[in-house]
Design an enzyme around this catalytic site. Structure first.
Site, PDB file in Angstrom:
ATOM      1  N   ASP A  29     -14.430  23.255  -6.017  1.00  9.78           N
ATOM      2  CA  ASP A  29     -14.142  21.846  -6.271  1.00  9.78           C
ATOM      3  C   ASP A  29     -13.995  21.619  -7.781  1.00  9.78           C
ATOM      4  OD1 ASP A  29     -14.784  19.002  -4.492  1.00  9.78           O
ATOM      5  OD2 ASP A  29     -14.676  18.876  -6.673  1.00  9.78           O
ATOM      6  N   HIS A  45      -1.688  20.728   7.466  1.00 13.95           N
ATOM      7  CA  HIS A  45      -1.992  19.410   6.915  1.00 13.95           C
ATOM      8  C   HIS A  45      -2.431  18.479   8.048  1.00 13.95           C
ATOM      9  CE1 HIS A  45      -1.801  16.039   4.048  1.00 13.95           C
ATOM     10  NE2 HIS A  45      -1.534  15.349   5.149  1.00 13.95           N
ATOM     11  N   THR A  92     -11.145  10.994  -0.611  1.00 14.87           N
ATOM     12  CA  THR A  92     -10.165  10.690  -1.668  1.00 14.87           C
ATOM     13  C   THR A  92      -8.897  11.533  -1.534  1.00 14.87           C
ATOM     14  OG1 THR A  92     -11.233  12.268  -3.160  1.00 14.87           O
ATOM     15  CG2 THR A  92     -11.935   9.969  -3.320  1.00 14.87           C
ATOM     16  N   HIS A  97     -10.811  18.511   4.860  1.00 17.43           N
ATOM     17  CA  HIS A  97     -11.524  19.536   4.096  1.00 17.43           C
ATOM     18  C   HIS A  97     -13.016  19.406   4.336  1.00 17.43           C
ATOM     19  CE1 HIS A  97     -10.995  15.947   1.556  1.00 17.43           C
ATOM     20  NE2 HIS A  97     -12.167  16.233   1.020  1.00 17.43           N
ATOM     21  N   HIS A  99     -16.672  20.172   2.537  1.00 19.92           N
ATOM     22  CA  HIS A  99     -17.404  20.506   1.313  1.00 19.92           C
ATOM     23  C   HIS A  99     -18.519  21.476   1.694  1.00 19.92           C
ATOM     24  CE1 HIS A  99     -15.881  16.993  -1.146  1.00 19.92           C
ATOM     25  NE2 HIS A  99     -15.649  16.529   0.069  1.00 19.92           N
TER      26      HIS A  99
HETATM   27  P1  5GP Z   1     -13.212  13.860  -0.748  1.00 21.16           P
HETATM   28  O1  5GP Z   1     -13.660  12.828  -1.764  1.00 21.16           O
HETATM   29  O2  5GP Z   1     -11.817  13.540  -0.244  1.00 21.16           O
HETATM   30  O3  5GP Z   1     -14.182  14.125   0.346  1.00 21.16           O
HETATM   31  O4  5GP Z   1     -13.141  15.232  -1.548  1.00 21.16           O
HETATM   32  C1  5GP Z   1     -12.084  15.564  -2.375  1.00 21.16           C
HETATM   33  C2  5GP Z   1     -12.604  16.581  -3.354  1.00 21.16           C
HETATM   34  O5  5GP Z   1     -11.492  17.210  -3.942  1.00 21.16           O
HETATM   35  C3  5GP Z   1     -13.423  15.972  -4.496  1.00 21.16           C
HETATM   36  O6  5GP Z   1     -14.725  16.541  -4.493  1.00 21.16           O
HETATM   37  C4  5GP Z   1     -12.625  16.334  -5.746  1.00 21.16           C
HETATM   38  O7  5GP Z   1     -13.472  16.688  -6.836  1.00 21.16           O
HETATM   39  C5  5GP Z   1     -11.768  17.486  -5.288  1.00 21.16           C
HETATM   40  N1  5GP Z   1     -10.481  17.583  -5.939  1.00 21.16           N
HETATM   41  C6  5GP Z   1      -9.569  16.586  -6.130  1.00 21.16           C
HETATM   42  N2  5GP Z   1      -8.468  17.059  -6.733  1.00 21.16           N
HETATM   43  C7  5GP Z   1      -8.672  18.391  -6.913  1.00 21.16           C
HETATM   44  C8  5GP Z   1      -7.876  19.443  -7.487  1.00 21.16           C
HETATM   45  O8  5GP Z   1      -6.746  19.238  -7.944  1.00 21.16           O
HETATM   46  N3  5GP Z   1      -8.414  20.688  -7.513  1.00 21.16           N
HETATM   47  C9  5GP Z   1      -9.662  20.956  -7.001  1.00 21.16           C
HETATM   48  N4  5GP Z   1     -10.096  22.209  -7.078  1.00 21.16           N
HETATM   49  N5  5GP Z   1     -10.434  19.992  -6.437  1.00 21.16           N
HETATM   50  C10 5GP Z   1      -9.942  18.730  -6.420  1.00 21.16           C
HETATM   51 ZN    ZN Z   2      -1.924  18.525   2.703  1.00 29.34          ZN
END
Ligand code: 5GP
Ligand code: ZN
Length: 111
Positions: A29, A45, A92, A97, A99
């Site tokens: 991340d 996707h 976001t 995905h 974590h």
């Molecule tokens: P969500 O908030 O959707 O559950 O998790 C999205 C995650 O993607 C966040 O923890 C954010 O830090 C990570 N993230 C967003 N953009 C990028 C990117 O361009 N590269 C990587 N490695 N992580 C990203």
């Molecule tokens: Zn996608």
């Protein structure tokens, strides 16, 4: 389609990949919330966990079988898996995905 994670999967956007196979990719991340914070992302996707159907059963099995192997590879004895579905849950990036978090004691403050 304008999707960051599809760009990472295709290699168009750089990332620190820790694992990949024919159905999923795992990478660090960009804003880690724990010493180990990896995102496990299916190549397909899918918008979020809310969009899953019976057609994804095999994929989900593969993800859940592979997750502990990635955790072990990263040296984790304990780990947490989170998926956020929808903006109020903290999603976001609209590509399913998981974590994978570990490397320190985690509390249940999920606010
Ligand atoms: P969500 O908030 O959707 O559950 O998790 C999205 C995650 O993607 C966040 O923890 C954010 O830090 C990570 N993230 C967003 N953009 C990028 C990117 O361009 N590269 C990587 N490695 N992580 C990203
Ligand atoms: Zn996608």
């Amino acid at each position: 389609m304008d999707c960051i994670f599809c760009g990472i999967i295709e290699g168009a956007i750089p990332s620190g990949k820790v694992y990949e196979d024919d159905c999923l990719v795992a990478f660090n991340d960009a804003a880690p919330r724990a010493p180990v914070h990896v995102l496990i992302v299916p190549r397909e996707h899918i918008q979020s966990a809310a969009a899953l159907t019976g057609s994804h059963a095999e994929l989900l099995g593969r993800i859940w079988i592979t997750l502990p192997k990635i955790a072990q590879k990263l040296g984790l004895d304990s780990f947490r898996v989170i998926t956020n579905a929808g903006a109020d849950a903290g999603q976001t990036v609209e590509h399913l995905h998981f974590h994978l978090l570990g490397g320190r004691t985690l509390d249940m403050n999920l606010g």
